[in-house]
Write a protein that holds these residues in place. Structure first.
Motif, PDB file in Angstrom:
ATOM      1  N   ARG A   1       0.754  -1.206   0.090  1.00  0.00           N
ATOM      2  CA  ARG A   1       0.138   0.026  -0.006  1.00  0.00           C
ATOM      3  C   ARG A   1       0.947   1.334  -0.067  1.00  0.00           C
ATOM      4  O   ARG A   1       1.960   1.298   0.703  1.00  0.00           O
ATOM      5  N   PRO A   2       0.601   2.348  -0.653  1.00  0.00           N
ATOM      6  CA  PRO A   2       1.446   3.628  -0.769  1.00  0.00           C
ATOM      7  C   PRO A   2       1.153   4.080   0.426  1.00  0.00           C
ATOM      8  O   PRO A   2       0.328   4.419   1.104  1.00  0.00           O
ATOM      9  N   ARG A   3       2.470   4.749   0.978  1.00  0.00           N
ATOM     10  CA  ARG A   3       2.416   5.455   2.182  1.00  0.00           C
ATOM     11  C   ARG A   3       1.690   7.053   1.782  1.00  0.00           C
ATOM     12  O   ARG A   3       1.677   7.198   0.985  1.00  0.00           O
ATOM     13  N   LYS A   4       1.651   7.597   3.125  1.00  0.00           N
ATOM     14  CA  LYS A   4       0.887   8.550   3.086  1.00  0.00           C
ATOM     15  C   LYS A   4       1.959   9.793   2.103  1.00  0.00           C
ATOM     16  O   LYS A   4       3.123   9.863   2.317  1.00  0.00           O
TER      17      LYS A   4
ATOM     18  N   GLN B   1       2.444   9.403  -1.004  1.00  0.00           N
ATOM     19  CA  GLN B   1       2.775   8.413  -2.095  1.00  0.00           C
ATOM     20  C   GLN B   1       1.895   8.173  -3.123  1.00  0.00           C
ATOM     21  O   GLN B   1       0.717   8.197  -2.500  1.00  0.00           O
TER      22      GLN B   1
ATOM     23  N   TYR C   1       6.629   3.930  -6.915  1.00  0.00           N
ATOM     24  CA  TYR C   1       5.600   4.824  -6.261  1.00  0.00           C
ATOM     25  C   TYR C   1       6.342   6.387  -6.419  1.00  0.00           C
ATOM     26  O   TYR C   1       7.629   6.281  -6.547  1.00  0.00           O
TER      27      TYR C   1
ATOM     28  N   ARG D   1       9.241  -1.155  -4.659  1.00  0.00           N
ATOM     29  CA  ARG D   1       9.045  -2.164  -3.756  1.00  0.00           C
ATOM     30  C   ARG D   1       8.959  -3.567  -4.740  1.00  0.00           C
ATOM     31  O   ARG D   1       8.022  -3.716  -5.402  1.00  0.00           O
TER      32      ARG D   1
ATOM     33  N   GLU E   1      -6.423  -3.583   7.471  1.00  0.00           N
ATOM     34  CA  GLU E   1      -4.610  -3.550   7.363  1.00  0.00           C
ATOM     35  C   GLU E   1      -4.395  -4.348   8.424  1.00  0.00           C
ATOM     36  O   GLU E   1      -3.544  -5.301   8.346  1.00  0.00           O
TER      37      GLU E   1
END
Length: 389
Positions: free
Chosen positions: A16-19, A21, A118, A127, A283
């Motif tokens: 999952r993209p981080r905040k 991204q 990303y 990743r 999550e």
């Protein structure tokens, strides 16, 4: 990276993209595909984690717009499961799919890989995940390795990531993206060093055991839900010492007794688990949160000497087709210096229920042969041109 009981991680959460991204590219390789699990992946990569899909599909619409033309899922032809519900959105997902048309009578498309790029304030990030997990609703125990690109201390180049993407996932990445992968430096889990990535395209014959030649470890431990005498025998032919092998009772019965092998079992893998879209949005609870783990689907080979271990982890079962070909597969060869990583895995295998190696069950072998023949007949039907009248 941990094999401690209760330390399981969500692959969806890891990708999952981080905040801050945003996903720009994702390529998934899987043998079997559950379309509801694909919905979960779309939500994880580009959606609103707080959206309630059951009451409103807007979260999925937003996610789909985020990943449109960026996500490709490569799966084995004929190994796709569509849900009874939510059929109206299947045409949207169909644009993300690429069926690999290998003839399963001779070879299968079997790698399990996730590769994603990303962008964000910190620049591009890649990743790479490699392991045993299909993109399905199964809650079996799996094993995988996550690498993350970066520039910090301890990162290093792993040329095999670029080469695997260019060859096994050919056509799914732009040239500039491949250039980034060639130059990327990667961080691995603490105590783990990636020695090599190995892969094989459909129809190829290439052994994954060459780098284990003449090893003389103190112990060999392996885990695979599917085995055959040729695959296990090939391991015993290149690595000296006794082997503790965790598999299923059915696989052991089919393989029969082998010198130096002590069989153990946990439970058979669950191939046909159903999953709800809502489960994919959780999550903390993992990928498929409301069904208990019932089996082991991981594929591992580990040797130990003293405090150090070597491990092969990935999609390849300990069968002839998995270890040598002609199945398409992908595995990682790892050097493990931290006993906190290798120790729990050794304990898990050692604590399995010991099985008495019996002679092959002829009745079961007949049933399996009939099932294989049915699979072959279905595949032959899929190959035939069809038209609606």
């Amino acid at each position: 990276m941990s094999f401690e009981p209760g330390d399981g991680a969500s692959v969806f959460a890891a990708m999952r993209p981080r905040k801050g991204q945003m996903l720009t590219r994702a390529v998934i390789a899987t043998y079997s595909l559950d379309m509801v699990a694909l919905l979960g992946l779309v939500l994880a990569l580009g959606g609103d984690d707080e959206a309630d899909f059951a009451s409103s599909p807007l979260g999925l619409v937003k996610a789909f717009e985020q990943v449109r033309s960026k996500l490709v899922v490569m799966h084995q032809l004929g190994r796709i499961s569509a849900p009874r519900a939510h059929r109206s959105i299947l045409p949207l997902l169909d644009t993300m799919l690429h069926a690999v048309a290998t003839d399963e009578r001779t070879a299968s498309w079997h790698p399990k890989i996730m590769l994603a790029r990303y962008t964000g304030d910190g620049g591009p990030e890649w990743r790479f995940w490699i392991g045993s997990r299909n993109l399905t609703g199964s809650t079996d125990l799996e094993a995988g390795l996550l690498l993350v690109s970066g520039t910090g201390r301890g990162t290093r180049q792993i040329a095999d990531v670029h080469d695997l993407a260019a060859e096994l996932l050919a056509g799914s990445l732009q040239e500039e993206e491949l250039t980034e992968l060639r130059e990327a430096k990667w961080s691995a889990p603490s105590g783990v060093t990636v020695r090599r990535l190995l892969w094989r395209k459909p129809g190829e014959e290439k052994s994954f055991l060459d780098e284990w030649e003449n090893r003389r470890p103190e112990s060999i431990r392996a885990l695979s839900p599917f085995i055959d005498r040729t695959g296990v025998g090939a391991i015993l032919g290149v690595i000296s010492g006794p082997m503790t092998l965790m598999t299923t009772r059915e696989a052991m019965s089919s393989c029969g007794p082998l010198g130096r092998v002590e069989y153990r079992t946990a439970a058979a893998p669950d191939p046909e688990a159903e999953v709800r879209v809502e489960d994919q949005q959780e999550e903390a609870a993992g990928d498929f949160s409301d069904r208990p783990t019932i089996g082991v689907h991981a594929k591992l080979l580990m040797t130990t000497r003293g405090q150090k271990a070597e491990m092969m982890l990935g999609s390849a079962n300990l069968t002839r087709r998995g270890l040598r070909g002609p199945n398409a597969e992908a595995v990682a060869l790892l050097d493990i210096s931290d006993p906190a990583v290798s120790g729990p895995l050794a304990s898990f295998i050692d604590q399995g229920v010991q099985l008495s190696a019996e002679q092959p069950d002829e009745e079961r072998e007949t049933r399996l042969r009939i099932e294989r023949e049915l699979d072959h007949a279905i595949y032959a039907l899929l190959e035939r041109p069809m038209a609606l009248w």
